[in-house]
Design an enzyme around this catalytic site. Sequence first.
Site, mmCIF file in Angstrom:
data_model
loop_
_atom_site.group_PDB
_atom_site.id
_atom_site.type_symbol
_atom_site.label_atom_id
_atom_site.label_comp_id
_atom_site.label_asym_id
_atom_site.label_seq_id
_atom_site.Cartn_x
_atom_site.Cartn_y
_atom_site.Cartn_z
ATOM 1 N N CYS A 174 -141.487 -8.886 -47.747
ATOM 2 C CA CYS A 174 -139.944 -8.390 -47.206
ATOM 3 C C CYS A 174 -139.621 -8.776 -45.914
ATOM 4 O O CYS A 174 -139.306 -9.966 -45.739
ATOM 5 C CB CYS A 174 -139.997 -6.981 -47.425
ATOM 6 S SG CYS A 174 -138.184 -6.325 -47.565
ATOM 7 N N HIS A 219 -142.926 -4.145 -52.526
ATOM 8 C CA HIS A 219 -143.718 -3.176 -51.657
ATOM 9 C C HIS A 219 -144.326 -2.455 -52.583
ATOM 10 O O HIS A 219 -144.472 -2.263 -53.658
ATOM 11 C CB HIS A 219 -142.461 -2.372 -50.724
ATOM 12 C CG HIS A 219 -142.027 -2.923 -49.456
ATOM 13 N ND1 HIS A 219 -142.521 -2.943 -48.440
ATOM 14 C CD2 HIS A 219 -140.769 -3.357 -49.420
ATOM 15 C CE1 HIS A 219 -141.888 -3.843 -47.398
ATOM 16 N NE2 HIS A 219 -140.576 -3.818 -48.297
HETATM 17 N N1 GLN Z 1 -134.389 -6.147 -42.897
HETATM 18 C C1 GLN Z 1 -134.474 -6.824 -44.122
HETATM 19 C C2 GLN Z 1 -133.415 -6.470 -45.122
HETATM 20 O O1 GLN Z 1 -132.602 -5.486 -45.133
HETATM 21 C C3 GLN Z 1 -135.976 -6.525 -44.550
HETATM 22 C C4 GLN Z 1 -136.017 -5.146 -45.077
HETATM 23 C C5 GLN Z 1 -137.391 -4.710 -45.732
HETATM 24 O O2 GLN Z 1 -138.509 -5.152 -45.100
HETATM 25 N N2 GLN Z 1 -137.652 -3.741 -46.271
HETATM 26 O O3 GLN Z 1 -133.299 -7.480 -45.834
#
Ligand code: GLN
Length: 249
Positions: free
Chosen positions: A96, A201
């Site tokens: 992510c 995740h």
């Molecule tokens: N900040 C990033 C997004 O919203 C990654 C989010 C995350 O790692 N869940 O795309």
Amino acid sequence: MALDLRICHLYPDLLNLYGDRGNITTLAQRARWRGVAVEVTEVPVGTPLRAAEYDLFFIGGGEDRQQVLAAGDLQQGKGGALREAVEEGATLLAVCGGYQLMGRYYRPAEGEDLPGISLLDLATQHPGKRRPRLIGNIVIRWDPPPAGAPPTLVGFENHGGRTVLGSAAHPLGQVVAGFGNNGEDRTEGAAYRNAYGTYLHGPLLPKNPWFADHLIMLALRRRHGEVELAPLDDQIEAQAHEAAVRRAR
Ligand code: GLN
């Protein structure tokens, strides 16, 4: 010869959304159950990365604010060291927010673009806070799955950023249910040499133990040559995986 595996966990306190740390636990424990000696080293912001000392790198997810700090730190030498390590055959898993920073840049919802390290050929843009985030359970068809592994990977995704792959990045898989890289082209994640990036995740690896073993094998092979991992009793993991596949559809 006794096998050993050296894992580097980058930014463990900064990038640790949805139990990303569980990926490290899974890698370490599944290797130890096979008699492999495992050492996990945490490398936070500001600490130099001696990349040649590791077989496998992990970087987790974080919100835009945490990504600013990580992106800045990656530009202070760690990014180049990681790229070099992957070119030399090291294994990497980025999830992510960490995945986004492996690309060319991440354009956050607000503020300036964050430079990525161009380890993976991709770029990510957040279309702004008014556009929906891509949230939910996700199932992908792994492209291609390693020998003996089931064809799916399951997880949970929650990202605002939309990622588009360039021609040098192969998708990790095709979306069966959920959004994936951008909610449009059905691709999910990216693969280049032994480096993988993904939005999954959950954490990712406990429900996809075959992916954990694939990473362990790749990482061990570099210094130890061809190795075989003894099978484990993965009945509970397989059931959890199946349940996740059913629920996401
Ligand atoms: N900040 C990033 C997004 O919203 C990654 C989010 C995350 O790692 N869940 O795309």
